[in-house]
Design a protein around this motif. Structure first.
Motif, PDB file in Angstrom:
ATOM      1  N   PRO A 167      27.020   0.759  39.685  1.00  0.00           N
ATOM      2  CA  PRO A 167      26.811   2.252  39.101  1.00  0.00           C
ATOM      3  C   PRO A 167      28.290   3.016  38.965  1.00  0.00           C
ATOM      4  O   PRO A 167      29.139   2.793  39.269  1.00  0.00           O
ATOM      5  CB  PRO A 167      26.320   2.785  40.480  1.00  0.00           C
ATOM      6  CG  PRO A 167      25.883   1.698  41.251  1.00  0.00           C
ATOM      7  CD  PRO A 167      26.803   0.653  40.980  1.00  0.00           C
TER       8      PRO A 167
ATOM      9  N   GLN B  68      26.086   4.166  30.220  1.00  0.00           N
ATOM     10  CA  GLN B  68      24.558   4.352  30.727  1.00  0.00           C
ATOM     11  C   GLN B  68      23.860   5.151  29.946  1.00  0.00           C
ATOM     12  O   GLN B  68      24.719   6.331  29.500  1.00  0.00           O
ATOM     13  CB  GLN B  68      24.368   5.026  32.303  1.00  0.00           C
ATOM     14  CG  GLN B  68      25.179   3.962  33.459  1.00  0.00           C
ATOM     15  CD  GLN B  68      24.790   4.513  34.665  1.00  0.00           C
ATOM     16  OE1 GLN B  68      24.163   5.579  34.852  1.00  0.00           O
ATOM     17  NE2 GLN B  68      25.413   3.705  35.754  1.00  0.00           N
TER      18      GLN B  68
ATOM     19  N   PHE C 119      19.291   2.256  42.322  1.00  0.00           N
ATOM     20  CA  PHE C 119      19.646   1.577  41.272  1.00  0.00           C
ATOM     21  C   PHE C 119      19.000   0.101  41.231  1.00  0.00           C
ATOM     22  O   PHE C 119      18.811  -0.388  42.394  1.00  0.00           O
ATOM     23  CB  PHE C 119      20.979   1.628  40.689  1.00  0.00           C
ATOM     24  CG  PHE C 119      21.984   0.953  41.779  1.00  0.00           C
ATOM     25  CD1 PHE C 119      22.500   1.610  42.905  1.00  0.00           C
ATOM     26  CD2 PHE C 119      22.534  -0.529  41.398  1.00  0.00           C
ATOM     27  CE1 PHE C 119      23.403   1.058  43.770  1.00  0.00           C
ATOM     28  CE2 PHE C 119      23.330  -1.153  42.265  1.00  0.00           C
ATOM     29  CZ  PHE C 119      23.783  -0.199  43.411  1.00  0.00           C
TER      30      PHE C 119
ATOM     31  N   LEU D 180      23.677   9.595  42.929  1.00  0.00           N
ATOM     32  CA  LEU D 180      22.904   8.388  42.611  1.00  0.00           C
ATOM     33  C   LEU D 180      21.964   8.122  43.792  1.00  0.00           C
ATOM     34  O   LEU D 180      22.288   8.040  45.016  1.00  0.00           O
ATOM     35  CB  LEU D 180      23.929   7.247  42.746  1.00  0.00           C
ATOM     36  CG  LEU D 180      23.181   5.705  42.258  1.00  0.00           C
ATOM     37  CD1 LEU D 180      22.471   5.727  41.119  1.00  0.00           C
ATOM     38  CD2 LEU D 180      24.212   4.676  42.452  1.00  0.00           C
TER      39      LEU D 180
ATOM     40  N   GLY E  42      21.530   3.851  46.838  1.00  0.00           N
ATOM     41  CA  GLY E  42      22.635   4.552  46.271  1.00  0.00           C
ATOM     42  C   GLY E  42      23.271   5.329  47.242  1.00  0.00           C
ATOM     43  O   GLY E  42      23.401   5.305  48.561  1.00  0.00           O
TER      44      GLY E  42
ATOM     45  N   TYR F  56      19.035   9.164  39.346  1.00  0.00           N
ATOM     46  CA  TYR F  56      20.116  10.239  40.169  1.00  0.00           C
ATOM     47  C   TYR F  56      19.314  11.564  40.084  1.00  0.00           C
ATOM     48  O   TYR F  56      18.310  11.948  39.447  1.00  0.00           O
ATOM     49  CB  TYR F  56      21.046  10.742  38.761  1.00  0.00           C
ATOM     50  CG  TYR F  56      22.207   9.372  38.525  1.00  0.00           C
ATOM     51  CD1 TYR F  56      21.870   8.590  37.390  1.00  0.00           C
ATOM     52  CD2 TYR F  56      23.274   9.445  39.129  1.00  0.00           C
ATOM     53  CE1 TYR F  56      22.588   7.399  37.166  1.00  0.00           C
ATOM     54  CE2 TYR F  56      24.075   8.313  38.823  1.00  0.00           C
ATOM     55  CZ  TYR F  56      23.924   7.519  37.931  1.00  0.00           C
ATOM     56  OH  TYR F  56      24.682   6.501  37.492  1.00  0.00           O
TER      57      TYR F  56
ATOM     58  N   SER G 188      19.515   3.916  32.141  1.00  0.00           N
ATOM     59  CA  SER G 188      19.600   2.490  31.651  1.00  0.00           C
ATOM     60  C   SER G 188      21.044   2.017  31.357  1.00  0.00           C
ATOM     61  O   SER G 188      21.730   2.889  30.689  1.00  0.00           O
ATOM     62  CB  SER G 188      18.567   2.062  31.001  1.00  0.00           C
ATOM     63  OG  SER G 188      18.587   2.138  29.940  1.00  0.00           O
TER      64      SER G 188
ATOM     65  N   LYS H  25      16.473  -3.965  44.073  1.00  0.00           N
ATOM     66  CA  LYS H  25      16.968  -2.579  44.256  1.00  0.00           C
ATOM     67  C   LYS H  25      18.070  -2.565  45.071  1.00  0.00           C
ATOM     68  O   LYS H  25      18.240  -3.305  46.045  1.00  0.00           O
ATOM     69  CB  LYS H  25      15.794  -1.573  44.804  1.00  0.00           C
ATOM     70  CG  LYS H  25      15.190  -2.126  46.045  1.00  0.00           C
ATOM     71  CD  LYS H  25      13.903  -1.335  46.426  1.00  0.00           C
ATOM     72  CE  LYS H  25      13.304  -1.761  47.712  1.00  0.00           C
ATOM     73  NZ  LYS H  25      12.129  -1.024  48.190  1.00  0.00           N
TER      74      LYS H  25
ATOM     75  N   ASN I 129      19.925  -2.814  33.877  1.00  0.00           N
ATOM     76  CA  ASN I 129      20.259  -2.030  34.829  1.00  0.00           C
ATOM     77  C   ASN I 129      19.433  -0.669  34.600  1.00  0.00           C
ATOM     78  O   ASN I 129      19.370  -0.207  33.599  1.00  0.00           O
ATOM     79  CB  ASN I 129      21.747  -1.609  35.057  1.00  0.00           C
ATOM     80  CG  ASN I 129      22.342  -3.181  35.102  1.00  0.00           C
ATOM     81  OD1 ASN I 129      21.975  -3.964  35.949  1.00  0.00           O
ATOM     82  ND2 ASN I 129      23.571  -3.110  34.513  1.00  0.00           N
TER      83      ASN I 129
ATOM     84  N   PHE J  64      18.581   3.177  36.947  1.00  0.00           N
ATOM     85  CA  PHE J  64      19.232   4.091  37.838  1.00  0.00           C
ATOM     86  C   PHE J  64      18.441   5.371  38.050  1.00  0.00           C
ATOM     87  O   PHE J  64      18.132   5.814  36.980  1.00  0.00           O
ATOM     88  CB  PHE J  64      20.782   4.434  37.400  1.00  0.00           C
ATOM     89  CG  PHE J  64      21.683   3.499  37.112  1.00  0.00           C
ATOM     90  CD1 PHE J  64      21.895   2.907  35.807  1.00  0.00           C
ATOM     91  CD2 PHE J  64      22.493   2.780  38.172  1.00  0.00           C
ATOM     92  CE1 PHE J  64      22.562   1.665  35.560  1.00  0.00           C
ATOM     93  CE2 PHE J  64      23.394   1.938  37.777  1.00  0.00           C
ATOM     94  CZ  PHE J  64      23.120   1.456  36.517  1.00  0.00           C
TER      95      PHE J  64
ATOM     96  N   CYS K  27      16.983   9.642  35.082  1.00  0.00           N
ATOM     97  CA  CYS K  27      16.973   8.105  35.019  1.00  0.00           C
ATOM     98  C   CYS K  27      17.873   7.649  33.947  1.00  0.00           C
ATOM     99  O   CYS K  27      18.003   8.250  33.196  1.00  0.00           O
ATOM    100  CB  CYS K  27      15.545   7.718  34.843  1.00  0.00           C
ATOM    101  SG  CYS K  27      15.269   6.022  34.619  1.00  0.00           S
TER     102      CYS K  27
END
Lengths: 113, 114
Positions: B101, A102, A48, A45, A58, A35, A93, A55, A31, A33, A91
């Motif tokens: 998320p 994350q 992601f 967000l 967010g 932000y 992951s 994709k 994964n 992301f 960024c």
């Protein structure tokens, strides 16, 4: 240690320019992301991705797009930069598979003039 | 609607004392909670986490407490050190094995005064 790198620490662009922000992770995480962080608003967000070529939007996807052609790389694209996109872009992951943590890159401070 | 709330934007604590950072959540589907620490001009770093099946998790000077009935968690730092001065974010996940998320609070700025 997980390493997440971002292509630039600081970037200055003009209104209307197309902007690419690159992110690479080296731990084979599923994964990734994107932000943005703004004072008083915390982390919001943008997009992601669960997997290559996947994709999901967010909370604030407007004005942005993303690309994930390879598992380790997740790109954020500002199609036509505007001044309200001046921000810190982060960024991250995560492994997934029952692991929630994350891991973040150092961030890109983007200024649009 | 904010699902994760950190109601104190800032907190000042004397060096050596306890820092307590609070976080409230509204979504009863959240089952995993994390705290991150962020210095200026750096990305957030993972600090400590807790699963909803526990009520306490400890790692050195950092302890996270979870009160599910109150939908409240807190981070305790004992003893506080000047290097702990940073913005702390609370985050929550609604499961799916970590493939959803995280939802972040807006952060609390901790200042530890020497």
């Amino acid at each position: 240690d997980v390493k997440v790198t971002q292509s630039s620490r600081y970037l200055v662009k003009r209104t209307g320019e197309k902007v690419f922000l690159e992110c690479v992770q080296d731990m084979d995480h599923e994964n990734m992301f994107w932000y943005r962080q703004d004072p008083g608003l915390g982390l919001r967000l943008i997009y992601f991705s669960y997997d290559v070529k996947m994709k999901e939007k967010g909370d604030i996807p407007e004005g942005y797009s993303v690309s994930r052609e390879k598992k380790e790389r997740f790109s954020l694209i500002l199609e036509s930069a505007s001044t309200n996109q001046t921000s810190m872009y982060l960024c991250a992951s995560s492994l997934g598979q029952g692991r929630y943590e994350q891991y973040f890159g150092p961030g890109t401070r983007l200024t649009v003039t | 609607d904010q699902q994760v709330k950190q109601n104190s934007p800032s907190l000042s604590v004397q060096e050596g004392r306890i820092s307590i950072l609070n976080c409230d959540y509204t979504n009863s589907m959240f089952d995993y909670f994390l705290w991150y620490k962020k210095y200026p001009a750096e990305g957030p770093t993972f600090l400590i986490s807790i699963s909803s099946i526990k009520d306490k998790n400890e790692d050195g000077r950092f302890t996270v407490f979870l009160n599910k009935s109150a939908k409240h968690l807190s981070l305790h730092i004992v003893p506080s050190q000047p290097g702990d001065s940073a913005v702390y974010f609370c985050a929550a996940s609604a499961g799916n094995s970590g493939n959803t998320p995280l939802v972040f609070g807006k952060g609390t700025r901790l200042s530890v005064i020497a």
